[in-house]
Scaffold this motif. Structure first.
Motif, PDB file in Angstrom:
ATOM      1  N   GLN A 298      -7.648  -5.798 -22.527  1.00  0.00           N
ATOM      2  CA  GLN A 298      -6.674  -6.832 -22.841  1.00  0.00           C
ATOM      3  C   GLN A 298      -5.324  -6.193 -23.021  1.00  0.00           C
ATOM      4  OE1 GLN A 298      -7.571  -9.175 -26.265  1.00  0.00           O
ATOM      5  NE2 GLN A 298      -7.926  -7.455 -27.631  1.00  0.00           N
ATOM      6  N   GLY A 299      -4.318  -6.824 -22.480  1.00  0.00           N
ATOM      7  CA  GLY A 299      -2.994  -6.225 -22.547  1.00  0.00           C
ATOM      8  C   GLY A 299      -1.953  -7.286 -22.441  1.00  0.00           C
ATOM      9  N   GLU A 300      -0.913  -7.081 -23.155  1.00  0.00           N
ATOM     10  CA  GLU A 300       0.235  -7.978 -23.129  1.00  0.00           C
ATOM     11  C   GLU A 300       0.629  -8.281 -21.688  1.00  0.00           C
ATOM     12  OE1 GLU A 300       2.098 -10.356 -24.381  1.00  0.00           O
ATOM     13  OE2 GLU A 300       2.115  -9.220 -26.258  1.00  0.00           O
ATOM     14  N   VAL A 301       1.177  -9.440 -21.494  1.00  0.00           N
ATOM     15  CA  VAL A 301       1.670  -9.827 -20.174  1.00  0.00           C
ATOM     16  C   VAL A 301       2.646  -8.759 -19.669  1.00  0.00           C
ATOM     17  CG1 VAL A 301       2.802 -11.662 -18.888  1.00  0.00           C
ATOM     18  CG2 VAL A 301       1.631 -12.192 -21.013  1.00  0.00           C
ATOM     19  N   GLY A 453     -18.453 -10.035 -27.751  1.00  0.00           N
ATOM     20  CA  GLY A 453     -19.088  -9.037 -28.597  1.00  0.00           C
ATOM     21  C   GLY A 453     -19.915  -8.030 -27.838  1.00  0.00           C
ATOM     22  N   ASP A 454     -20.290  -8.363 -26.599  1.00  0.00           N
ATOM     23  CA  ASP A 454     -21.109  -7.436 -25.839  1.00  0.00           C
ATOM     24  C   ASP A 454     -20.249  -6.516 -24.997  1.00  0.00           C
ATOM     25  OD1 ASP A 454     -20.325  -9.744 -24.517  1.00  0.00           O
ATOM     26  OD2 ASP A 454     -21.847  -9.492 -22.975  1.00  0.00           O
ATOM     27  N   LEU A 455     -18.938  -6.683 -25.080  1.00  0.00           N
ATOM     28  CA  LEU A 455     -18.055  -5.833 -24.290  1.00  0.00           C
ATOM     29  C   LEU A 455     -17.362  -4.823 -25.190  1.00  0.00           C
ATOM     30  CD1 LEU A 455     -16.260  -8.590 -22.183  1.00  0.00           C
ATOM     31  CD2 LEU A 455     -18.239  -7.240 -21.534  1.00  0.00           C
ATOM     32  N   GLU A 456     -17.075  -3.675 -24.629  1.00  0.00           N
ATOM     33  CA  GLU A 456     -16.200  -2.742 -25.326  1.00  0.00           C
ATOM     34  C   GLU A 456     -14.782  -3.209 -25.037  1.00  0.00           C
ATOM     35  OE1 GLU A 456     -17.617  -0.384 -27.054  1.00  0.00           O
ATOM     36  OE2 GLU A 456     -19.640  -0.625 -26.259  1.00  0.00           O
ATOM     37  N   VAL A 457     -13.915  -3.076 -26.012  1.00  0.00           N
ATOM     38  CA  VAL A 457     -12.571  -3.606 -25.828  1.00  0.00           C
ATOM     39  C   VAL A 457     -11.524  -2.490 -25.802  1.00  0.00           C
ATOM     40  CG1 VAL A 457     -10.804  -5.154 -26.755  1.00  0.00           C
ATOM     41  CG2 VAL A 457     -13.224  -5.733 -27.015  1.00  0.00           C
ATOM     42  N   SER A 458     -10.686  -2.499 -24.778  1.00  0.00           N
ATOM     43  CA  SER A 458      -9.531  -1.600 -24.737  1.00  0.00           C
ATOM     44  C   SER A 458      -8.273  -2.456 -24.703  1.00  0.00           C
ATOM     45  CB  SER A 458      -9.526  -0.737 -23.477  1.00  0.00           C
ATOM     46  OG  SER A 458     -10.641   0.106 -23.456  1.00  0.00           O
ATOM     47  N   THR A 459      -7.223  -1.918 -25.270  1.00  0.00           N
ATOM     48  CA  THR A 459      -5.999  -2.701 -25.338  1.00  0.00           C
ATOM     49  C   THR A 459      -4.809  -1.897 -24.840  1.00  0.00           C
ATOM     50  OG1 THR A 459      -6.890  -3.841 -27.267  1.00  0.00           O
ATOM     51  CG2 THR A 459      -4.538  -4.048 -26.896  1.00  0.00           C
ATOM     52  N   LEU A 460      -4.014  -2.526 -23.997  1.00  0.00           N
ATOM     53  CA  LEU A 460      -2.728  -1.938 -23.613  1.00  0.00           C
ATOM     54  C   LEU A 460      -1.676  -2.610 -24.474  1.00  0.00           C
ATOM     55  CD1 LEU A 460      -2.656  -1.801 -19.685  1.00  0.00           C
ATOM     56  CD2 LEU A 460      -2.940   0.091 -21.284  1.00  0.00           C
ATOM     57  N   ALA A 461      -1.179  -1.888 -25.453  1.00  0.00           N
ATOM     58  CA  ALA A 461      -0.271  -2.530 -26.399  1.00  0.00           C
ATOM     59  C   ALA A 461       1.180  -2.448 -25.938  1.00  0.00           C
ATOM     60  CB  ALA A 461      -0.431  -1.910 -27.778  1.00  0.00           C
ATOM     61  N   GLU A 462       1.540  -1.360 -25.262  1.00  0.00           N
ATOM     62  CA  GLU A 462       2.958  -1.176 -24.933  1.00  0.00           C
ATOM     63  C   GLU A 462       3.270  -1.667 -23.523  1.00  0.00           C
ATOM     64  OE1 GLU A 462       3.766   3.039 -24.447  1.00  0.00           O
ATOM     65  OE2 GLU A 462       1.693   3.345 -23.816  1.00  0.00           O
ATOM     66  N   LEU A 463       4.505  -1.992 -23.322  1.00  0.00           N
ATOM     67  CA  LEU A 463       4.969  -2.339 -21.982  1.00  0.00           C
ATOM     68  C   LEU A 463       5.560  -1.081 -21.362  1.00  0.00           C
ATOM     69  CD1 LEU A 463       6.760  -5.744 -22.642  1.00  0.00           C
ATOM     70  CD2 LEU A 463       4.418  -5.314 -21.890  1.00  0.00           C
ATOM     71  N   PRO A 464       5.555  -0.996 -20.032  1.00  0.00           N
ATOM     72  CA  PRO A 464       6.189   0.154 -19.394  1.00  0.00           C
ATOM     73  C   PRO A 464       7.641   0.284 -19.852  1.00  0.00           C
ATOM     74  CG  PRO A 464       4.994  -1.124 -17.768  1.00  0.00           C
ATOM     75  CD  PRO A 464       4.948  -1.898 -19.049  1.00  0.00           C
ATOM     76  N   ALA A 465       8.099   1.519 -19.947  1.00  0.00           N
ATOM     77  CA  ALA A 465       9.470   1.761 -20.392  1.00  0.00           C
ATOM     78  C   ALA A 465      10.447   1.083 -19.436  1.00  0.00           C
ATOM     79  CB  ALA A 465       9.737   3.262 -20.436  1.00  0.00           C
ATOM     80  N   GLY A 466      11.624   0.782 -19.942  1.00  0.00           N
ATOM     81  CA  GLY A 466      12.645   0.220 -19.078  1.00  0.00           C
ATOM     82  C   GLY A 466      12.524  -1.275 -18.907  1.00  0.00           C
ATOM     83  N   ARG A 467      11.507  -1.857 -19.537  1.00  0.00           N
ATOM     84  CA  ARG A 467      11.396  -3.307 -19.492  1.00  0.00           C
ATOM     85  C   ARG A 467      12.476  -3.910 -20.359  1.00  0.00           C
ATOM     86  NH1 ARG A 467       6.377  -4.885 -17.837  1.00  0.00           N
ATOM     87  NH2 ARG A 467       6.228  -3.865 -15.836  1.00  0.00           N
ATOM     88  N   SER A 468      13.016  -5.019 -19.889  1.00  0.00           N
ATOM     89  CA  SER A 468      14.055  -5.638 -20.685  1.00  0.00           C
ATOM     90  C   SER A 468      13.440  -6.696 -21.570  1.00  0.00           C
ATOM     91  CB  SER A 468      15.072  -6.296 -19.772  1.00  0.00           C
ATOM     92  OG  SER A 468      15.211  -5.525 -18.622  1.00  0.00           O
ATOM     93  N   PRO A 469      14.048  -6.895 -22.707  1.00  0.00           N
ATOM     94  CA  PRO A 469      13.522  -7.935 -23.589  1.00  0.00           C
ATOM     95  C   PRO A 469      13.754  -9.313 -22.969  1.00  0.00           C
ATOM     96  CG  PRO A 469      15.606  -7.096 -24.405  1.00  0.00           C
ATOM     97  CD  PRO A 469      15.247  -6.267 -23.224  1.00  0.00           C
ATOM     98  N   ILE A 470      12.917 -10.256 -23.351  1.00  0.00           N
ATOM     99  CA  ILE A 470      13.106 -11.626 -22.886  1.00  0.00           C
ATOM    100  C   ILE A 470      13.712 -12.433 -24.028  1.00  0.00           C
ATOM    101  CG2 ILE A 470      11.960 -13.695 -22.023  1.00  0.00           C
ATOM    102  CD1 ILE A 470       9.641 -11.854 -21.174  1.00  0.00           C
ATOM    103  N   ALA A 471      14.857 -13.041 -23.781  1.00  0.00           N
ATOM    104  CA  ALA A 471      15.443 -13.913 -24.795  1.00  0.00           C
ATOM    105  C   ALA A 471      14.915 -15.320 -24.567  1.00  0.00           C
ATOM    106  CB  ALA A 471      16.960 -13.883 -24.683  1.00  0.00           C
TER     107      ALA A 471
END
Ligand code: ADP
Ligand code: MG
Length: 739
Positions: A298-301, A453-471
């Motif tokens: 699971q990872g942020e958009v 519950g039967d899956l192992e969960v990995s998370t991508l928490a950060e966005l690639p560098a250089g991404r601009s914030p969304i206002a």
């Protein structure tokens, strides 16, 4: 003696048990004992009658103030009994048309009673017509009166059960009394060590106390223990499922040095993020094992999950296997195909002149793939010439066969059911493939633990560098028409700066009556609140696009995308938009998932209150994918301070997908969250609240996993094994088998 598994009919007789079965679906003594009180009254605490609303099914504790027979007592059938009851501040009228004299004798002035019925209104007064009632004894028999006993009596907690017109709270209480009198709850499913460590009551003590508590502290302790039961049993079931899955054989697909995967990494136009690298290593290790990987990523958009998946697929291809990538929409499958073949370059053109040394072949299969291309894709999958097969639901069809399917990747897995995951997985011949499911709808850890519950969960928490914030901003179009003009000016500014924009509408338009959008246009009804009236129909792509072209966006190149377009047209529009040949794409939620055009920097969501929180967050993820800052404008007519508006403000205020998905979950019912993927029956969570009980669930999972690892068959834990049976019911075998 009554055990939890005894049929209710055996204990209560067929008539009563039939009512419980019909009204609440309760079959066994255990089922009824898990029908927990909704609240408790003491004799000193009357129901606040002022708060009753018309239509409520209520059980109230109140005192008779006055009762009188009205009408002509000599004309039979014309008289009625009116009883006024009070909580000391407000009053409620009870009306009886039959048995008038009997009720008059029982309901004497000053009598304290429980009344149950449906609140209605007569001449502006709230009333209960023919309520069921029970007189609450207030005074102890003379010979037993002592000061302590009297005080105890006044504070005794009277349970009030979720009831219905057919089964009043006290009929339920009476039935439960019968069970409790003879109950032997048997062995405790929770091992004594766990009970000691977490200071938990034995199960039987908790069952008795939840129905017959001495005081508030009893209720708390009983609740804690019963929540543990639910969490522990479910987690034990899931642990068993994980163990069963791990016991299946799978072909190990270890990394091959100096092959396609390595070449792909060297060709990547960017550096992997810390998280991508870390998750990549975890997956590489999983794939090397002789049992199947079952991992949720699971990872942020916009966090870059696709690259992680491609690297995993290439590892499998390098070691001689094939990978399938399942996407929920045509648009997304096509995009994956374009971007993956783009990233692979000559690595993707095996068999052609310009192919690189370690090349493989990538094939696309969707519902709209032409006859020749389809035949080629099917044949390449079957012979193994295609290392990677990308597609939509078309991949699940029977005629799709693989030479050696080693890895199944499911993108945006929240759009699929377990059955689809299983259908694709079953295409592997001989042994289980590895499975990677991805989602950009992050869910809190404990929900993941239960739902997946039967899956192992990995998370991508950060966005690639250089991404601009969304206002993000909420645009109250009804209150401030000027703001809406400004929206279109902003869009024009973005286009003038060489950028592109999306305009999203909740509806396609031109629907035949009753027809919804195309099947790829996810529902936009998620977020609907009934909190403002006079609503016009939701805005539609087919209305808004021409209005914009002739009005505020005239002169710009507008495109249209929705689920009812034919697939070639969809592909043509997306390709043109990606190539910059379309300035503004007016679309439905068909662009909600996965679409990735970095030059698109602005998004306008029309009738934004029609969308759910997570959906808006996903949509917004389409902008801010490049170096230029993203802008998301949520246009709404929802009035200030309405719940709809509050939700939109929350979305505008944070870009943290985890926080937003929590918000989303808090507004839904537990059953909806768990959906079909839940272990066990829908009704299995009685006490436990996934969000509120996070800590407890985490502990229960830890303990349950340890126990199942030490004793996978639960040979030494008979009571737990039975509890799992009761939780899963007849689906148990299937549940474990489907691991
Ligand atoms: P999501 O996780 O939402 O599926 P994608 O996989 O579509 O995200 O990635 C979003 C964009 O980010 C893509 O254009 C992808 O090429 C790019 N990307 C992925 N990883 C990186 C990285 N490490 N650095 C820069 N850009 C990246
Ligand atoms: Mg994606």
């Amino acid at each position: 003696m009554t055990t939890l598994r005894d049929p209710l009919a055996q204990v209560l007789g067929p008539k009563t048990s039939g009512a419980f079965e019909k009204v609440f679906g309760l079959h066994t003594a255990g089922d009824l004992l898990r029908h927990y009180p909704r609240r408790y009254y003491t004799r000193g605490e009357l129901t606040s009658l002022a708060e009753l609303r018309e239509g409520d099914h209520v059980t109230v504790l109140a005192r008779v103030e006055h009762a009188s027979i009205i009408g002509n007592p000599r004309v039979r059938g014309k008289e009625r009994l009116e009883v006024t009851v009070t909580d000391g501040t407000a009053k409620l009228t009870l009306t009886f048309f039959a048995g008038v004299h009997h009720h008059h004798r029982v309901l004497r002035d000053g009598e304290l009673c429980l009344f149950a019925g449906t609140v209605s209104s007569f001449r502006g007064r709230r009333q209960l017509v023919h309520p069921e009632y029970q007189v609450v004894e207030e005074t102890l028999p003379e010979d037993r009166i002592t000061a302590e006993l009297a005080a105890e009596y006044a504070t005794e907690l009277l349970p009030v059960y979720p009831a219905s017109a057919k089964l009043s709270s006290w009929r339920i209480a009476t039935a439960i009394d019968v069970l409790l009198d003879t109950l032997d709850a048997g062995d405790d499913p929770l091992p004594e060590e766990v009970r000691e460590q977490y200071d938990l009551w034995p199960r039987e003590t908790a069952i008795r106390a939840i129905h017959r508590p001495q005081d508030q502290a009893d209720i708390q302790r009983a609740r804690k223990r019963l929540k543990w039961d639910e969490a522990f049993v479910m987690q034990a079931a899931l642990a068993q499922r994980r163990m069963a899955a791990a016991a299946m054989p799978a072909v190990p697909r270890p990394p091959v040095p100096d092959a396609t995967a390595g070449e792909f990494d060297r060709r990547l136009p960017f550096t992997l993020t810390e998280g991508q690298r870390f998750v990549g290593e975890v997956i590489a290790r999983d794939l090397s094992c002789a049992y199947p990987m079952n991992r949720l990523l699971q990872g942020e958009v916009g966090s870059g999950k696709t690259v992680v998946a491609v690297r995993a697929m290439l590892q499998v291809v390098d070691s001689g296997g094939q990978a399938a990538l399942l996407a929920p929409t045509e648009v997304l499958a096509q995009q994956h195909y374009r971007s993956i073949t783009g990233l692979l370059g000559p690595l993707a053109s095996a068999g052609q002149l310009d192919s690189a040394e370690h090349a493989t072949r990538v094939a696309l299969l969707t519902g709209s793939t032409g006859v020749r291309a389809r035949r080629a894709a099917l044949s390449d999958a079957f012979t193994g010439d295609a290392g990677i097969l990308i597609g939509t639901h078309a991949l699940l069809e029977d005629r799709v066969q693989f030479a050696d399917l080693g890895l199944v990747v499911i993108d945006e897995q929240h759009r699929f059911g377990v059955e689809q995951r299983d259908a694709l997985r079953d295409k592997a011949v001989g042994s289980r493939p590895h499975v990677l499911v991805m989602t950009a709808t992050p869910i809190p850890r404990t929900v993941a633990m239960t739902v997946y519950g039967d899956l192992e969960v990995s998370t991508l928490a950060e966005l690639p560098a250089g991404r601009s914030p969304i206002a993000s901003h909420v645009v109250p179009a009804a209150e401030r028409p000027r703001y809406l003009e400004r929206v279109w000016e902003r869009v024009r500014e973005e286009i003038a700066a060489g950028r592109q924009a999306y305009v999203v509408c909740p509806r396609i338009g031109d629907e035949a009556p009753g027809e919804a959008g195309g099947d790829e246009d996810g529902t936009a009804a998620d977020g609907e609140d009934a909190d403002f009236t006079d609503r016009r129909p939701p805005l539609a792509v087919l209305d808004i696009a021409p209005a914009l072209a002739d009005g505020p966006l005239s002169g710009l190149r507008l495109g249209i995308l929705h689920g009812r377009l034919n697939p070639e047209e969809k592909d043509r529009v997306m390709t043109a938009f990606a190539a910059g040949d379309i300035d503004v794409l007016v679309a439905t939620t068909v662009i909600e998932v996965g679409v990735d055009v970095p030059n698109a920097t602005a998004m306008v969501v029309m009738d934004a209150e029609r969308f759910g929180v997570s959906q808006l967050h996903q949509l917004r993820g389409r902008v801010g994918r490049g170096v230029a800052p993203g802008l998301c404008l949520l246009v709404t007519d929802a009035p200030a301070d309405s719940p709809s508006r509050d939700r939109l403000d929350a979305v505008a205020a944070t870009s943290d997908g985890f926080r937003l998905s929590r918000l989303d979950l808090e507004q839904r019912r537990e059953g909806d969250v768990l959906g079909a993927t839940q272990a066990g029956r829908r009704s299995s969570l009685k006490m436990l609240r996934l969000l509120a009980d996070e800590e407890l669930i985490a502990f229960a999972r830890q303990e349950a996993s340890a126990l199942v690892e030490a004793d996978p068959q639960l040979a030494g834990h008979q009571a737990l094994s039975e509890a799992i049976d009761d939780l899963l019911g007849p689906q148990r075998a299937e549940f474990l088998d489907k691991a």
